[in-house]
Design a protein around this motif. Structure first.
Motif, PDB file in Angstrom:
ATOM      1  N   VAL A  78       0.629  -1.208   0.101  1.00  0.00           N
ATOM      2  CA  VAL A  78       0.002  -0.014   0.210  1.00  0.00           C
ATOM      3  C   VAL A  78       0.857   1.321  -0.050  1.00  0.00           C
ATOM      4  N   PRO A  79       1.924   1.502   0.835  1.00  0.00           N
ATOM      5  CA  PRO A  79       2.615   2.780   0.974  1.00  0.00           C
ATOM      6  C   PRO A  79       3.020   3.195  -0.565  1.00  0.00           C
ATOM      7  N   VAL A  80       3.233   2.077  -1.530  1.00  0.00           N
ATOM      8  CA  VAL A  80       3.674   2.459  -2.771  1.00  0.00           C
ATOM      9  C   VAL A  80       2.710   2.620  -3.552  1.00  0.00           C
ATOM     10  N   VAL A  81       1.656   1.833  -3.753  1.00  0.00           N
ATOM     11  CA  VAL A  81       0.672   1.602  -4.609  1.00  0.00           C
ATOM     12  C   VAL A  81      -0.454   2.458  -4.342  1.00  0.00           C
TER      13      VAL A  81
ATOM     14  N   VAL B 207      10.925  -2.525   6.916  1.00  0.00           N
ATOM     15  CA  VAL B 207      11.837  -3.622   6.140  1.00  0.00           C
ATOM     16  C   VAL B 207      11.367  -3.703   5.017  1.00  0.00           C
ATOM     17  N   SER B 208      12.078  -4.272   3.917  1.00  0.00           N
ATOM     18  CA  SER B 208      11.826  -4.442   2.653  1.00  0.00           C
ATOM     19  C   SER B 208      11.556  -5.881   2.466  1.00  0.00           C
ATOM     20  N   GLN B 209      10.884  -6.022   1.236  1.00  0.00           N
ATOM     21  CA  GLN B 209      10.693  -7.335   0.769  1.00  0.00           C
ATOM     22  C   GLN B 209      10.668  -7.159  -0.794  1.00  0.00           C
ATOM     23  N   SER B 210      11.478  -7.987  -1.579  1.00  0.00           N
ATOM     24  CA  SER B 210      11.306  -7.982  -3.007  1.00  0.00           C
ATOM     25  C   SER B 210      11.496  -9.148  -3.835  1.00  0.00           C
TER      26      SER B 210
ATOM     27  N   ALA C  71       8.234  -4.131  -2.874  1.00  0.00           N
ATOM     28  CA  ALA C  71       8.543  -3.247  -3.773  1.00  0.00           C
ATOM     29  C   ALA C  71       9.689  -4.072  -4.482  1.00  0.00           C
ATOM     30  N   ASN C  72       9.710  -3.768  -6.017  1.00  0.00           N
ATOM     31  CA  ASN C  72      10.934  -4.626  -6.779  1.00  0.00           C
ATOM     32  C   ASN C  72      11.537  -3.777  -7.711  1.00  0.00           C
TER      33      ASN C  72
END
Ligand SMILES: *Cc1c(COP(=O)(O)O)cnc(C)c1O
Ligand code: SF4
Length: 350
Positions: A183-186, A237-240, A212-213
């Motif tokens: 959500v924060p990106v899209v 934290v991130s997940q790609s 995010a990728n």
């Protein structure tokens, strides 16, 4: 062209200039099989002049999705094998997934849960199912962390989320709540004071793992949304997912990890793509993945290093699959490679 609502059909994608009229029929066929949604924020970052745009590739349906390969499976990471009650996946002793909702603000073409998410997917937990899921967490004192995923838990209204969080707050052995979201990106505009208050309503340590990728996903609006979460005391934290044609390039991957760190998001996981149906065009080999991950070492700050993982098909959990820099030679001696690929003896011979 500005898009002000989520696009869900081939017709809407053609109208918005994102899909060529000649491809509409193929896109329609894919859309009748797997859910489609392109949010305004994503429509805005797609480069319509680039036929190989890495954002378009993640979200616009492609006829290649109708090609299945023998190793692909409907439940690629084996959630079903570890689901004691509806909505819970309990694979590791100290943490559970709580899947309250199976819709997302966008649908990723490589999604590992593509057979479960979408308007035709598993839907939202009923009140009785949510009661049973919470009762399960209550009854298992070893559960230290609850991970809300789905679907995307941040599509729930602040009121619904607050309800769930207040019930978790009453469970003493749960110390950490983590949300996995795009959500924060899209849909960055969704990250407002009410949603942030809802995320924190458990009173537990609250983490948000952002999916995010590609570095262009981290637009100014997305970065501002993340800043609102982080400034409110939420750790990010991130997940790609490593994806062919999206981020299978050393410089793009380095830029993505830098974009996270600049946004105060600590890179966490880089997933090898799962064996989800119709996603063969996104997969690369493990050797290619290992080479890309090795290229980050030395190229970018240690803060920018994610852990490269594979979810073992069948429900056996995640394994770290980066190539080891050290090789045993026997007798307590090793050969260790530096970031340039030069080898050194350990302990040193002289
Ligand atoms: C990925 C996953 C987790 C979280 O694993 P971490 O290594 O803690 O990020 C937990 N439960 C299940 C079932 C998972 O698939
Ligand atoms: S946001 Fe996650 S669950 Fe939803 S479509 Fe994308 S990968 Fe699948």
């Amino acid at each position: 062209m500005t898009v002000n609502r989520t696009l869900r059909t081939a017709h809407e994608l053609v109208e918005a200039g994102l899909v060529d009229a000649a491809a509409a029929e193929a896109v329609s066929r894919v859309a009748s099989r797997y859910a489609v949604a392109v949010s305004p924020a994503i429509a805005k970052v797609i480069d319509r002049s680039d036929l190989n745009d890495p954002i378009a590739r993640q979200f616009l349906p492609d006829a290649a999705e109708l090609t299945l390969t023998p190793e692909e499976r409907a439940d690629p990471i084996g959630d079903g094998a570890h689901s004691p009650v509806t909505g819970i996946v309990h694979r590791y002793p100290d943490r559970v997934l709580l899947k309250a909702v199976h819709v997302c603000p966008v649908y990723c073409r490589f999604c590992f849960r593509r057979e479960m998410v979408g308007p035709e997917g598993l839907g939202t937990l009923t009140a009785a199912e949510l009661d049973a899921a919470i009762a399960y967490i209550e009854g298992q004192p070893e559960i230290w962390e609850v991970i809300l995923t789905g679907g995307d838990p941040l599509v729930l209204s602040p009121r619904r989320l607050t309800e769930i969080m207040e019930r978790l707050s009453a469970i003493g052995h749960v110390k950490v709540v983590r949300f996995h979201t795009r959500v924060p990106v899209v849909e960055p505009e969704r990250i407002d004071a009410a949603l942030i208050a809802a995320l924190k309503a458990s009173g537990k340590a609250t983490y948000v793992a952002l999916h995010a990728n590609h570095p262009r996903e981290l637009s100014a609006e997305a970065r501002a949304a993340c800043a609102r979460l982080i400034d409110a005391g939420i750790v990010m934290v991130s997940q790609s997912v490593l994806l062919r044609g999206v981020n299978d390039d050393a410089e793009v991957l380095a830029e993505l990890m830098r974009a996270f760190v600049e946004t105060r998001i600590k890179p966490y996981y880089l997933h090898h793509p799962d064996l989800a149906p119709g996603t063969g065009h996104f997969r690369l080999t493990i050797e290619e993945g290992q080479a890309l991950v090795a290229s980050l070492r030395g190229r970018v700050s240690g803060l920018c290093q994610p852990t490269y993982v594979l979810d073992i098909p069948g429900g056996h959990g995640k394994a770290v699959i980066s190539a080891s820099a050290i090789e045993a030679e026997g007798g307590g001696c090793y050969t260790v490679s530096d970031f340039r690929g030069n080898e050194h003896a350990y302990p040193p011979k002289s």
